[in-house]
Design an enzyme around this catalytic site. Structure first.
Site, PDB file in Angstrom:
ATOM      1  N   GLU A   1      -5.030  -3.633  -2.091  1.00 42.65           N
ATOM      2  CA  GLU A   1      -6.468  -3.324  -2.111  1.00 42.65           C
ATOM      3  C   GLU A   1      -6.762  -1.998  -1.395  1.00 42.65           C
ATOM      4  OE1 GLU A   1      -4.913  -5.693  -0.552  1.00 42.65           O
ATOM      5  OE2 GLU A   1      -5.886  -6.379   1.294  1.00 42.65           O
TER       6      GLU A   1
ATOM      7  N   LYS B   1      -1.205  -7.775  -8.800  1.00 41.54           N
ATOM      8  CA  LYS B   1      -2.278  -7.469  -7.849  1.00 41.54           C
ATOM      9  C   LYS B   1      -1.846  -6.292  -6.988  1.00 41.54           C
ATOM     10  CE  LYS B   1      -3.026  -8.701  -3.658  1.00 41.54           C
ATOM     11  NZ  LYS B   1      -3.496  -7.423  -3.091  1.00 41.54           N
TER      12      LYS B   1
ATOM     13  N   PHE C   1       0.822  -1.218   0.000  1.00 40.79           N
ATOM     14  CA  PHE C   1       0.000   0.000   0.000  1.00 40.79           C
ATOM     15  C   PHE C   1       0.852   1.263   0.000  1.00 40.79           C
ATOM     16  CE2 PHE C   1       0.710  -0.004   4.626  1.00 40.79           C
ATOM     17  CZ  PHE C   1       0.855   1.357   4.875  1.00 40.79           C
TER      18      PHE C   1
ATOM     19  N   CYS D   1       9.419   1.122   4.618  1.00 39.42           N
ATOM     20  CA  CYS D   1      10.299   0.136   5.239  1.00 39.42           C
ATOM     21  C   CYS D   1      11.724   0.659   5.377  1.00 39.42           C
ATOM     22  CB  CYS D   1      10.275  -1.176   4.475  1.00 39.42           C
ATOM     23  SG  CYS D   1      10.871  -1.023   2.797  1.00 39.42           S
TER      24      CYS D   1
ATOM     25  N   SER E   1       4.387  -6.374   4.758  1.00 41.53           N
ATOM     26  CA  SER E   1       4.822  -6.584   6.140  1.00 41.53           C
ATOM     27  C   SER E   1       5.529  -7.929   6.291  1.00 41.53           C
ATOM     28  CB  SER E   1       3.623  -6.543   7.084  1.00 41.53           C
ATOM     29  OG  SER E   1       2.824  -7.686   6.862  1.00 41.53           O
TER      30      SER E   1
ATOM     31  N   GLU F   1       7.764  -3.099  14.617  1.00 38.14           N
ATOM     32  CA  GLU F   1       7.570  -2.126  13.542  1.00 38.14           C
ATOM     33  C   GLU F   1       6.289  -1.329  13.802  1.00 38.14           C
ATOM     34  OE1 GLU F   1       6.779  -3.678   9.562  1.00 38.14           O
ATOM     35  OE2 GLU F   1       7.992  -2.042   8.764  1.00 38.14           O
TER      36      GLU F   1
END
Lengths: 492, 148
Positions: free
Chosen positions: A187, A184, A160, A292, A237, A393
């Site tokens: 979402e 993909k 995302f 990240c 993640s 995190e």
């Protein structure tokens, strides 16, 4: 400052892109796509049915046989044209990224520039890295040749936080080397990639060479399990990366899984304070801390703690929050309400565990955007490396200040107090310390007087330990990922 | 030194405003005197328009995302005000106004080019090459001033 115009206010129900056409999904399951600055729905994303995903893979598999037969000059030509078309849409993609993700327009423009760098890199390396080797006369009358062949269909599972860039770590190289794709997007932030597909359409890639399906975990699993898929590229993640990697292994697939992080940024006693603070701001708060490579733990060595702590905190407190399409804004909202709650939970946890919250960003006042998912920058002092906020995190605008006596202690924290190994940065004027740091810090991306150690497209996006699963990384390493070596021993 | 902070996009947008102001000034100034001044004012208006367009494109396409530091130590608002003051000045000829405007732009761009070099090398280079044109404009304007 005036707010830049949005490309559209409502993008409607997103279609899939399969076999060179936009098709409406026949699913009944849709999820709202939200502008996080307003908590306003701007699109609906379908959760593709399994049959739709399998169909897209079948189409990509059929397209592969024709695509790989095209000369590499032709394939690279398509990708070169893609770069031209993307350039024409670049500002649109940047604004849509801000609208969908929340990041400020500078960050979105920076992201799209990186995207184009990946396309340029794919074009520039296709005639060199993708070519094979030949050794004449390995034995009397015998020659040996190595060729690199494209493997087939690959799945790209996007994150995302860099919705247009991260898929492009893989797409251009996959296409130039002769592979075909099913992508993909996230979402949560599907719009930038959806818009980028216009460029593919305009170039006129052969049908089925690149396909886009939408959805969540089930779609990722369907792609990974499908027999025709040779491998998957995932960015997200660590827990999900581990699942994808495990599944890919179970089904005998190649996998690049770029995962989460807990990055340490160390400031040496002799560092230039002004320059360091300037660099720390985008490191810790760029992308609203949702990257990240973000700094998370700020280790201040010796007297630097007193010299830097207050000035850094004041600088954070002055950040202008708001909608990223206002060019003067310095930090946008976090991506979802859930993300805001999770980050707030970590701040509460930090307080509970005894860290000193010297700047509380939990309730920022932004009158123009009362419903947005905003958090101000938060700064903790007196954090120890064993606290939850120092180990897990957070993926949000939170800086945890930790004191260290010396560089050795800081390195020990980096190497033993976290399982992640994505990035580590040092600010210093001392060359010996810089060398020591870059050699000994157990992380894949090292910054020296750089707060965000983001590798350019012509280097691999490194990462190790629980920040990366696989053997080849994103970006340039993908040449080997998408191809397999064939050795031919010949006697005539 | 000002403590005002800019994002690189907001800073470059302000430079576009400056270019637009300069363009409008040259386009709308009623200059008395020989045809040279009229010719040059028309040319300079076009040059500022072109620079504005280049800055806008550069802003959109060349920002380096790993070094998005806020920019301080430049005060574009002050420069804009000074340009406004120059444009509105009553006891001063259009030629003298143009010299003041170009001097302000030259000074500002020299400073900004250095500040943003690591965030957009292209934008920094653009400002430096724009300053070469500014320098040429200043030379011409000063020559015209001497001739009067």
């Amino acid at each position: 400052m005036a707010i830049l115009q949005e490309i559209k206010g409502d993008y409607g129900r997103l279609p899939l892109y399969v076999n060179g056409e936009w098709v409406e999904s026949n699913t009944s399951q849709y999820q709202k796509v939200v502008n996080p600055a307003f908590n306003k729905t701007i699109a609906e994303v379908p959760f593709s049915r399994k049959e739709e995903v399998d169909d897209a893979i079948k189409v990509a598999d059929e397209a592969f046989e024709k695509w790989r037969e095209l000369p590499i000059t032709t394939r690279a030509g398509y990708v070169y044209k893609l770069k031209q078309r993307i350039d024409e849409h670049i500002e649109e993609i940047a604004r849509i990224t801000t609208q969908n993700h929340g990041k400020i327009i500078d960050e979105a423009r920076g992201e799209t520039r990186r995207l184009t760098e990946n396309i340029e890199t794919a074009c520039s390396i296709s005639y060199t890295l993708a070519k094979g080797e030949h050794l004449d006369q390995v034995a009397t009358g015998i020659d040996e040749t190595l060729t690199k062949e494209p493997l087939g269909v690959f799945g790209i599972l996007g994150p995302f936080n860099f919705p247009s860039l991260a898929p492009f770590w893989f797409i251009p190289i996959a296409l130039t080397t002769g592979c075909t794709l099913v992508v993909k997007p996230s979402e949560i932030t599907p719009l930038p990639m959806q818009w980028a597909m216009k460029a593919f359409e305009e170039v006129g890639f052969p049908e089925g060479v690149i396909n886009v399906v939408h959805g969540g975990k089930e779609v990722s699993e369907t792609i990974t399990k499908n027999r025709s898929v040779q491998g998957v590229c995932f960015v997200g993640s660590t827990p999900v990366a581990m699942q994808v990697y495990k599944l890919a292994g179970e089904y005998g697939k190649r996998a690049i899984c770029q995962a989460g992080a807990k990055n340490y940024v160390v400031v040496d006693e002799d560092a230039d304070i002004d320059k360091t603070i300037q660099a720390l701001m985008p490191s810790f708060f760029g992308n609203t801390g949702q990257r990240c490579l973000s700094g998370s733990n700020l280790v201040l060595i010796g007297s630097m703690h007193e010299k830097l702590k207050d000035r850094f905190t004041q600088s954070v407190a002055k950040m202008r929050l708001g909608y990223g399409l206002d060019e003067s804004i310095e930090m946008g909202p976090v991506v979802t309400r859930r993300a805001k709650e999770r980050i707030t939970g970590y701040i509460e946890k930090g307080v509970e565990e005894g860290a000193k919250l010297i700047l509380d960003g939990r309730n920022p006042k932004i009158p123009d955007y009362p419903d947005g998912y905003f958090l101000g920058g938060s700064v903790f002092d007196d954090v120890t490396s064993d606290m939850t906020i120092a180990k897990e995190e957070i993926f949000g605008p939170v800086a945890s200040i930790i004191k260290a006596q010396n560089l050795q202690e800081a390195l020990s924290m980096i190497n033993t107090k976290t399982n992640y190994g994505n990035a580590a940065c040092l600010f210093t004027k001392n060359g010996k310390n810089a060398r020591e740091f870059r050699r000994r810090a157990n992380a894949g991306n090292i910054g020296i007087n750089i707060g965000i150690a983001a590798a350019m497209a012509f280097f691999p996006f490194a990462g190790r330990r629980e920040s990366f699963f696989g053997t080849l990384h994103g970006q340039i390493d993908c040449v080997d990922f998408f191809t397999d070596k064939k050795v031919i021993i010949e006697r005539w | 030194m000002s403590e005002r902070r800019y994002t690189i996009s907001s800073l470059l947008s302000r430079l576009v405003e400056i270019e637009d102001k300069a363009r409008d000034f040259y386009a709308s100034s009623e200059v008395e005197g020989n045809g040279d001044i009229i010719k040059y004012f028309s040319l300079f208006s076009k040059e500022h328009q072109e620079t504005a367009a280049k800055i806008e494109i550069t802003k959109r396409e060349t920002i380096v995302e790993f070094a998005l530091e806020s920019i301080s130590g430049v005060d574009i608002e002050k420069c804009l005000n000074e340009i406004d003051d120059a444009i509105l000045g009553k006891q001063i000829t259009a030629l003298n106004k143009s010299i003041k405007i170009e001097e302000k732009i030259f000074q500002l761009y020299t400073n900004v080019a250095e500040k943003i070099a690591h965030m957009s090398g292209e934008a920094s280079q653009l400002l430096l090459s724009s300053n070469k044109k500014t320098k040429k404009r200043l030379d011409i304007l000063r020559q015209l001033q001497k001739r009067r």
